[in-house]
Scaffold this active site. Structure first.
Site, mmCIF file in Angstrom:
data_model
loop_
_atom_site.group_PDB
_atom_site.id
_atom_site.type_symbol
_atom_site.label_atom_id
_atom_site.label_comp_id
_atom_site.label_asym_id
_atom_site.label_seq_id
_atom_site.Cartn_x
_atom_site.Cartn_y
_atom_site.Cartn_z
ATOM 1 N N ASP A 37 -50.174 9.501 -18.892
ATOM 2 C CA ASP A 37 -49.703 8.267 -19.535
ATOM 3 C C ASP A 37 -48.324 7.826 -19.054
ATOM 4 O O ASP A 37 -47.672 7.000 -19.688
ATOM 5 C CB ASP A 37 -49.635 8.478 -21.063
ATOM 6 N N HIS A 231 -34.022 9.880 6.815
ATOM 7 C CA HIS A 231 -34.413 9.533 5.436
ATOM 8 C C HIS A 231 -34.648 10.784 4.578
ATOM 9 O O HIS A 231 -35.499 10.782 3.688
ATOM 10 C CB HIS A 231 -35.644 8.615 5.433
ATOM 11 N N ASP A 248 -25.972 8.751 1.293
ATOM 12 C CA ASP A 248 -26.373 7.349 1.456
ATOM 13 C C ASP A 248 -26.967 6.944 0.116
ATOM 14 O O ASP A 248 -28.094 7.331 -0.219
ATOM 15 C CB ASP A 248 -27.403 7.250 2.591
ATOM 16 N N ASP A 259 -25.654 -0.612 -0.694
ATOM 17 C CA ASP A 259 -26.175 0.389 0.251
ATOM 18 C C ASP A 259 -24.994 0.961 1.028
ATOM 19 O O ASP A 259 -24.491 0.317 1.946
ATOM 20 C CB ASP A 259 -27.183 -0.307 1.188
ATOM 21 N N HIS A 338 -31.406 4.460 15.332
ATOM 22 C CA HIS A 338 -31.774 3.368 14.406
ATOM 23 C C HIS A 338 -30.926 2.144 14.689
ATOM 24 O O HIS A 338 -30.020 2.182 15.523
ATOM 25 C CB HIS A 338 -31.644 3.818 12.942
ATOM 26 N N HIS A 342 -29.006 -4.073 8.547
ATOM 27 C CA HIS A 342 -30.096 -4.917 8.048
ATOM 28 C C HIS A 342 -29.534 -5.853 6.996
ATOM 29 O O HIS A 342 -28.439 -5.622 6.472
ATOM 30 C CB HIS A 342 -31.203 -4.032 7.454
ATOM 31 N N HIS A 349 -33.675 -3.366 2.239
ATOM 32 C CA HIS A 349 -33.988 -3.922 3.555
ATOM 33 C C HIS A 349 -34.528 -5.311 3.269
ATOM 34 O O HIS A 349 -35.732 -5.501 3.075
ATOM 35 C CB HIS A 349 -34.999 -3.059 4.310
ATOM 36 N N GLU A 376 -23.973 0.111 9.882
ATOM 37 C CA GLU A 376 -24.171 1.537 9.630
ATOM 38 C C GLU A 376 -24.487 2.346 10.885
ATOM 39 O O GLU A 376 -25.579 2.919 11.011
ATOM 40 C CB GLU A 376 -25.278 1.730 8.594
ATOM 41 N N TYR A 380 -26.229 11.583 15.279
ATOM 42 C CA TYR A 380 -26.965 12.722 14.718
ATOM 43 C C TYR A 380 -27.283 13.667 15.872
ATOM 44 O O TYR A 380 -27.934 13.263 16.837
ATOM 45 C CB TYR A 380 -28.270 12.242 14.054
ATOM 46 N N ARG A 398 -23.129 9.228 9.409
ATOM 47 C CA ARG A 398 -23.365 7.770 9.355
ATOM 48 C C ARG A 398 -22.301 7.196 8.422
ATOM 49 O O ARG A 398 -21.945 7.839 7.423
ATOM 50 C CB ARG A 398 -24.780 7.472 8.837
ATOM 51 N N GLU A 400 -21.543 3.547 6.431
ATOM 52 C CA GLU A 400 -22.251 2.288 6.143
ATOM 53 C C GLU A 400 -21.504 1.463 5.106
ATOM 54 O O GLU A 400 -21.196 1.950 4.014
ATOM 55 C CB GLU A 400 -23.653 2.609 5.612
#
Ligand code: GLY
Ligand code: MN
Ligand code: MN
Length: 426
Positions: A37, A231, A248, A259, A338, A342, A349, A376, A380, A398, A400
């Site tokens: 539920d 990610h 992030d 972001d 990457h 964006h 995004h 960003e 890596y 990173r 950003e």
């Protein structure tokens, strides 16, 4: 602070004008079951939200440019039992009174009321699999509409969403401020927090104590080599004093996203290698933020990041080619796989109904005042990269920020989140 009824109406007016004689149908979102539920948190469909502000599941927006009533909503019926269990529903009368629909019906009345509107008309419709009204709407359209038209209005909504209004920017500033404070808090408390989970909890706590209950996306809290997974979001490992943590994370405020990514050493002191990579990314990030202005393209900004980071990687010995060869061979891609950023707005995004080119992957599409983009860059170094000196392996950085394009250049909406090495170490 919120979007005014007048602004929602202006948005609809632009789409109505775009439709010529087509009828536009847009589904709200629907509840997704997590288990028995229990449902996942409900989040409204962004384009439905953009045109209505109506917050409920299982609804349908219909825009009819030829009708006396142009803004139509089909919504869940008032239901005393369901409202005792699940909470308040506006019902059709609330949809008219509070959200200024010209007409509204229970969502059980499609076969009479929607049928009248779409009979012998061209309809623009994007199906939403799993929505409880999806099959009925599609059947009705195929039975009584004249035809389905190319869904140009959906693209147009995303095009409108690219340029943020003052009210939208107020909401985005609020989200940005709350998230920046959350990043600064976890940076400060990290030496006392022994796991990714505790760091995440501290960020969420900070946002929720500022009444921002929702995150724009699941936070990434990645200690050590976990930061090299773009990610990563398990966020369940211990953190070690010698690790850098990449965070992030960004809350949303009235569905508008922030972001932010920041990286910091758990102990409070960067090692020599961590500092070198961090400094390289920071140099690129600052130059890219500075280059944001109307008329520049995201593609140009991306290439600027690639050039700066390639030079830095060469000087650190991580790329062993001349600058020209490295750029021609795209050698940076192994370290920076990457895009530079964006659009940001209702979605993290944002505006993904536009082609990748129109969202920024082509030089043809230039930034305009009112757009908000993330900047960003990252480096890596994968733990299994055997071409580099082992001392570099497993470092992921990173940085950003969320940047508003203004008439005269830009405004960094997330500048309050610390990113200078000396500030972080302090
Ligand atoms: N947080 C997802 C991204 O930075 O694009
Ligand atoms: Mn981003
Ligand atoms: Mn991010």
């Amino acid at each position: 602070m919120s979007i005014s009824p007048k602004e929602y109406k202006e948005r609809r007016q632009k789409i109505l004008t775009h439709l010529n004689n087509d009828v536009l149908i847009i589904f709200s979102n629907f509840e997704h079951q997590k288990n028995s539920d229990v449902n996942f948190d409900f989040r409204q469909d962004s384009s439905f939200e953009y045109l209505t502000g109506f917050p409920e599941a299982d609804s349908l927006l219909v825009l009819d440019p030829l009708g006396k009533d142009k803004f139509l909503l089909f919504v869940r019926p008032k239901d005393r039992t369901r409202e005792i269990w699940d909470g308040f529903r506006y019902g059709p009368s609330g949809a008219i009174k509070t959200f200024h629909a010209d007409a509204a019906w229970n969502n059980s009345e499609l076969s009479t009321e929607l049928k009248k509107v779409i009979s012998c008309r061209n309809v623009q419709l994007v199906s939403k699999k799993g929505h409880p009204l999806n099959d009925e709407v599609n059947t009705l359209v195929s039975q009584v509409a004249k035809n389905t038209s190319p869904t140009t209005a959906f693209t147009e909504i995303h095009r409108l969403r690219l340029i943020k209004s003052k009210a939208e920017l107020d909401l985005m500033r609020k989200a940005a401020d709350i998230s920046a404070a959350g990043h600064n808090k976890i940076m400060k408390e990290a030496p006392q927090l022994s796991s990714e989970s505790k760091l995440e909890a501290t960020f969420l706590y900070s946002c929720m104590m500022a009444d921002a209950k929702d995150q724009a996306y699941p936070p990434i809290v990645a200690g050590g080599k976990n930061a090299t997974c773009l990610h990563y979001n398990q966020n369940n490992q211990p953190t070690n004093p010698e690790d850098i943590v990449l965070v992030d994370a960004g809350c949303s405020w009235q569905n508008y996203a922030s972001d932010i990514t920041r990286c910091f050493p758990v102990s409070g002191k960067f090692t020599e290698e961590q500092k070198a990579i961090y400094a390289a990314v920071l140099k690129a990030q600052k130059a890219c933020v500075d280059s944001v202005k109307p008329g520049t393209s995201m593609k140009e900004i991306h290439m600027l990041a690639c050039e700066i980071m390639t030079k830095e990687l060469i000087s650190l010995g991580l790329i062993k080619e001349s600058f020209e060869d490295a750029m021609n061979n795209r050698s940076f891609f192994e370290f920076f796989p990457h895009n530079i950023g964006h659009h940001l707005g209702l979605d993290v995004h944002d505006c993904d109904g536009l082609s990748p080119e129109e969202r920024g992957r082509s030089d043809k599409f230039k930034l305009q005042a009112g757009m908000v983009v993330t900047i960003e860059p990252g480096i890596y170094i994968q733990p299994d990269n055997d071409k580099v000196d082992p001392k570099w392996k497993g470092i992921g950085i990173r940085i950003e920020d969320d940047v508003l394009v203004t008439e005269s250049g830009h405004e960094n909406l997330t500048a309050k989140a610390l990113k200078e090495i000396s500030d972080i170490e302090q």
